[in-house]
Design an enzyme around this catalytic site. Structure first.
Site, PDB file in Angstrom:
ATOM      1  N   VAL A 177       6.748   7.622  12.361  1.00 39.38           N
ATOM      2  CA  VAL A 177       5.899   8.049  13.482  1.00 39.38           C
ATOM      3  C   VAL A 177       4.793   8.946  12.946  1.00 39.38           C
ATOM      4  O   VAL A 177       5.059   9.935  12.256  1.00 39.38           O
ATOM      5  CB  VAL A 177       6.717   8.839  14.531  1.00 39.38           C
ATOM      6  CG1 VAL A 177       5.816   9.283  15.680  1.00 39.38           C
ATOM      7  CG2 VAL A 177       7.867   8.003  15.056  1.00 39.38           C
TER       8      VAL A 177
ATOM      9  N   LYS B  44       7.761  -9.080  -2.902  1.00 41.22           N
ATOM     10  CA  LYS B  44       7.756 -10.489  -2.466  1.00 41.22           C
ATOM     11  C   LYS B  44       7.360 -11.377  -3.618  1.00 41.22           C
ATOM     12  O   LYS B  44       7.941 -12.414  -3.874  1.00 41.22           O
ATOM     13  CB  LYS B  44       6.749 -10.653  -1.318  1.00 41.22           C
ATOM     14  CG  LYS B  44       7.409 -10.722   0.023  1.00 41.22           C
ATOM     15  CD  LYS B  44       6.521 -11.456   1.023  1.00 41.22           C
ATOM     16  CE  LYS B  44       6.891 -11.029   2.427  1.00 41.22           C
ATOM     17  NZ  LYS B  44       5.914 -10.203   3.087  1.00 41.22           N
TER      18      LYS B  44
ATOM     19  N   THR C 137       0.827  -1.213   0.000  1.00 41.88           N
ATOM     20  CA  THR C 137       0.000   0.000   0.000  1.00 41.88           C
ATOM     21  C   THR C 137       0.863   1.266   0.000  1.00 41.88           C
ATOM     22  O   THR C 137       0.660   2.162  -0.821  1.00 41.88           O
ATOM     23  CB  THR C 137      -0.873   0.033   1.280  1.00 41.88           C
ATOM     24  OG1 THR C 137      -1.166  -1.304   1.642  1.00 41.88           O
ATOM     25  CG2 THR C 137      -2.118   0.811   1.110  1.00 41.88           C
ATOM     26  N   VAL C 138       1.833   1.315   0.923  1.00 46.37           N
ATOM     27  CA  VAL C 138       2.631   2.537   1.040  1.00 46.37           C
ATOM     28  C   VAL C 138       3.559   2.689  -0.166  1.00 46.37           C
ATOM     29  O   VAL C 138       3.690   3.775  -0.741  1.00 46.37           O
ATOM     30  CB  VAL C 138       3.418   2.547   2.376  1.00 46.37           C
ATOM     31  CG1 VAL C 138       4.347   3.745   2.441  1.00 46.37           C
ATOM     32  CG2 VAL C 138       2.455   2.557   3.555  1.00 46.37           C
TER      33      VAL C 138
ATOM     34  N   LYS D 291       9.168   1.932  11.783  1.00 42.75           N
ATOM     35  CA  LYS D 291       9.342   2.364  13.180  1.00 42.75           C
ATOM     36  C   LYS D 291       9.928   1.263  14.046  1.00 42.75           C
ATOM     37  O   LYS D 291      10.676   1.521  14.980  1.00 42.75           O
ATOM     38  CB  LYS D 291       8.014   2.831  13.781  1.00 42.75           C
ATOM     39  CG  LYS D 291       7.071   1.680  13.851  1.00 42.75           C
ATOM     40  CD  LYS D 291       5.672   1.913  14.189  1.00 42.75           C
ATOM     41  CE  LYS D 291       4.925   0.651  13.916  1.00 42.75           C
ATOM     42  NZ  LYS D 291       4.139   0.573  12.755  1.00 42.75           N
TER      43      LYS D 291
ATOM     44  N   GLY E 216     -10.935  -3.396   8.663  1.00 41.57           N
ATOM     45  CA  GLY E 216      -9.523  -3.365   8.270  1.00 41.57           C
ATOM     46  C   GLY E 216      -8.701  -2.325   9.018  1.00 41.57           C
ATOM     47  O   GLY E 216      -7.547  -2.086   8.683  1.00 41.57           O
TER      48      GLY E 216
ATOM     49  N   LYS F 261       7.011   4.198  18.752  1.00 40.14           N
ATOM     50  CA  LYS F 261       6.978   5.554  18.203  1.00 40.14           C
ATOM     51  C   LYS F 261       7.411   6.570  19.262  1.00 40.14           C
ATOM     52  O   LYS F 261       8.127   7.522  18.970  1.00 40.14           O
ATOM     53  CB  LYS F 261       5.564   5.863  17.690  1.00 40.14           C
ATOM     54  CG  LYS F 261       5.209   5.004  16.457  1.00 40.14           C
ATOM     55  CD  LYS F 261       3.721   5.053  16.157  1.00 40.14           C
ATOM     56  CE  LYS F 261       3.366   4.270  14.908  1.00 40.14           C
ATOM     57  NZ  LYS F 261       1.919   4.040  14.782  1.00 40.14           N
TER      58      LYS F 261
ATOM     59  N   GLY G  64       2.563   8.705  10.601  1.00 41.34           N
ATOM     60  CA  GLY G  64       2.424   8.706   9.138  1.00 41.34           C
ATOM     61  C   GLY G  64       2.590  10.021   8.416  1.00 41.34           C
ATOM     62  O   GLY G  64       3.690  10.383   7.997  1.00 41.34           O
TER      63      GLY G  64
ATOM     64  N   GLU H  36      -5.596  -5.103  12.994  1.00 39.43           N
ATOM     65  CA  GLU H  36      -5.038  -6.356  12.467  1.00 39.43           C
ATOM     66  C   GLU H  36      -5.808  -7.539  13.069  1.00 39.43           C
ATOM     67  O   GLU H  36      -6.394  -7.410  14.143  1.00 39.43           O
ATOM     68  CB  GLU H  36      -3.578  -6.498  12.920  1.00 39.43           C
ATOM     69  CG  GLU H  36      -2.715  -5.306  12.673  1.00 39.43           C
ATOM     70  CD  GLU H  36      -2.010  -5.363  11.331  1.00 39.43           C
ATOM     71  OE1 GLU H  36      -2.027  -6.435  10.697  1.00 39.43           O
ATOM     72  OE2 GLU H  36      -1.468  -4.330  10.918  1.00 39.43           O
TER      73      GLU H  36
HETATM   74  N1  HSE Z   1      -0.865   0.145  13.489  1.00 38.55           N
HETATM   75  C1  HSE Z   1      -0.559   1.525  13.357  1.00 38.55           C
HETATM   76  C2  HSE Z   1      -1.743   2.340  13.902  1.00 38.55           C
HETATM   77  C3  HSE Z   1      -0.309   1.890  11.935  1.00 38.55           C
HETATM   78  O1  HSE Z   1      -2.795   1.783  14.249  1.00 38.55           O
HETATM   79  O2  HSE Z   1      -1.612   3.544  14.028  1.00 38.55           O
HETATM   80  C4  HSE Z   1       0.757   2.900  11.727  1.00 38.55           C
HETATM   81  O3  HSE Z   1       1.953   2.617  12.357  1.00 38.55           O
END
Ligand code: HSE
Length: 428
Positions: free
Chosen positions: A132, A45, A13-14, A105, A187, A205, A134, A190
């Site tokens: 940190v 990958k 994605t990024v 991070k 989504g 962070k 985003g 996780e």
């Molecule tokens: N899992 C992180 C969050 C994503 O929920 O902010 C960005 O590091």
């Protein structure tokens, strides 16, 4: 003008966002840096995977070493994640004189000092703005914007998943597990949410922010961490009734070069600007001795916000290349590390106790606080129709963590207390 060639590790994605911004904003970017920016090679990958971006198949490989060893490449952009293997790629790329931009991070919190030392040895840049919060340019802000000030306090909502969960619980009176399940379906969380909900992601962070803010080497093990999985909807209702919001806050404080750093669910006064940061958004509040209060708000994750930080780092690397100053602007922590002891860490506390509903109980409890010199701000007792016990809500004045630990151990032994239902840090 000779183009600057970039190797990209990862096209998820990024990574896709990075390609979109480099290609979409090429004219503006190349005007800023004085050369075209070309994505020369991309390691993925699975080379067969369908992608929602068109990329020349000839530049794609499934072997990151091909990218690292390509002598044409000037800068490596790492967006593949991971720790051990990724560290090897980055160290080898630095060994070969390539500059690094990373969003990792975990890697920077765990191995940042080793990577930055190698970068300095090789006079290379390592930039990690996206690691940190985003899309919020907080790392550049701490390094450059605050270079003239002394940072006293950093408070961060630096995890979007937990902020989404706590905001929903607060707005809808929903339970932790119900909101977590919904966040997973959408989504936002996780399938294994441990690192987010137990505060580890935020702790990593905060270690990065603490290192930059206090100019000392803050490690993950310096961060005292607790997560949100024990926060109930009742706790949040109590917080609201008392005029607070519940947030997973990273709090780093420094006084006379001694610092403390922690991540925990915290009841923050509802009128504080950070209390109104809701949903998946992130915010970092920084208090500087000279400037006073500042706050930075924005998207903490997501392809395009994260990619803006990455490409801004890329621009910074290339500007340094043009000036011949790569590796010279790196902030290497220069202050000796001094962690505060529990005797010197002060904050207010909220406690919810389930107790026997009979004469003298309150006196026994308040006596414990008096014994350890913890002063009380308010004590409220209420009956609960679902519970034969009385509920006692106590908010303390500022008390040392060491004294509060003693109070807690003593309260656990008191027979009149059936349950210490909740204990939270209170801010503001
Ligand atoms: N899992 C992180 C969050 C994503 O929920 O902010 C960005 O590091």
């Amino acid at each position: 003008m000779k183009p600057v060639k970039v190797g990209l590790l990862g096209l998820g994605t990024v990574g896709t966002g990075v390609v979109r911004i480099v290609e979409g904003n090429q004219e503006d970017l190349s005007s800023q840096v004085g050369s075209p920016i070309v994505i020369e090679r991309i390691a993925v990958k699975n080379t067969e995977k369908a992608r929602d971006i068109e990329v020349d198949a000839a530049i794609i490989t499934d072997d990151p070493w091909e990218v690292i060893r390509d002598p044409e490449i000037d800068v490596i952009v790492e967006v593949m994640g991971g720790i051990a293997g990724t560290k090897e790629y980055i160290l080898e790329a630095l060994e070969r004189g390539k500059h690094i931009v990373t969003a990792n991070k975990d890697l920077m919190a765990l191995h940042g000092s080793e990577i930055l030392a190698k970068a300095q040895e090789k006079q290379c840049d390592v930039f990690y703005e996206a690691s940190v919060a985003g899309g919020i340019p907080i790392i550049r802000t701490l390094i450059e914007g605050f270079s003239s000030d002394k940072i006293v306090k950093i408070m961060g909502i630096v995890n979007g998943t937990t902020n989404y969960i706590l905001s929903k619980m607060s707005q809808e009176g929903a339970s932790y597990l119900d909101v977590l399940k919904e966040a997973q379906e959408l989504g936002y969380a996780e399938s294994d949410p441990t690192s987010d909900v137990e505060g580890l992601d935020a702790a990593r962070k905060m270690a990065i922010l603490g290192t930059l803010g206090f100019r000392t080497n803050v490690e993950l093990s310096d961060v005292s961490v607790s997560g949100i999985s024990g926060v109930s909807k009742e706790d949040i209702a109590f917080a609201k009734r008392l005029g607070y919001e519940m947030k997973l806050l990273g709090i780093a404080e420094s006084h006379e070069d001694e610092f403390s750093i922690s991540v925990q669910p915290t009841m923050i006064r509802a009128s504080h600007p950070i209390a109104s940061v809701n949903g998946v958004y992130n915010a970092v509040y920084v208090y500087g001795q000279a400037v006073g209060e500042t706050m930075f708000y924005g998207a903490g994750a997501g392809a395009m916000p994260t990619a803006t930080s990455i490409v801004a780092d890329l621009v910074a690397v290339i500007k340094n290349l043009k000036l011949g100053v790569n590796g010279l602007k790196q902030i290497v922590p220069y202050k000796q590390k001094k962690l505060k002891s529990d005797e010197d860490i002060f904050y207010k506390n909220f406690l919810l106790l389930h107790v026997d509903d009979k004469a003298g109980v309150l006196a026994k409890i308040t006596q414990v606080f008096a014994e350890y010199d913890v002063s009380l701000d308010s004590v409220v007792q209420q009956a609960n129709s679902h519970n034969p016990d009385a509920e006692i809500i106590i908010v303390t004045h500022n008390a040392s963590k060491a004294s509060m630990n003693k109070v807690m151990r003593h309260l656990e032994q008191l027979k009149v207390i059936h349950r210490i239902k909740s204990h939270y840090r209170v801010e503001g």
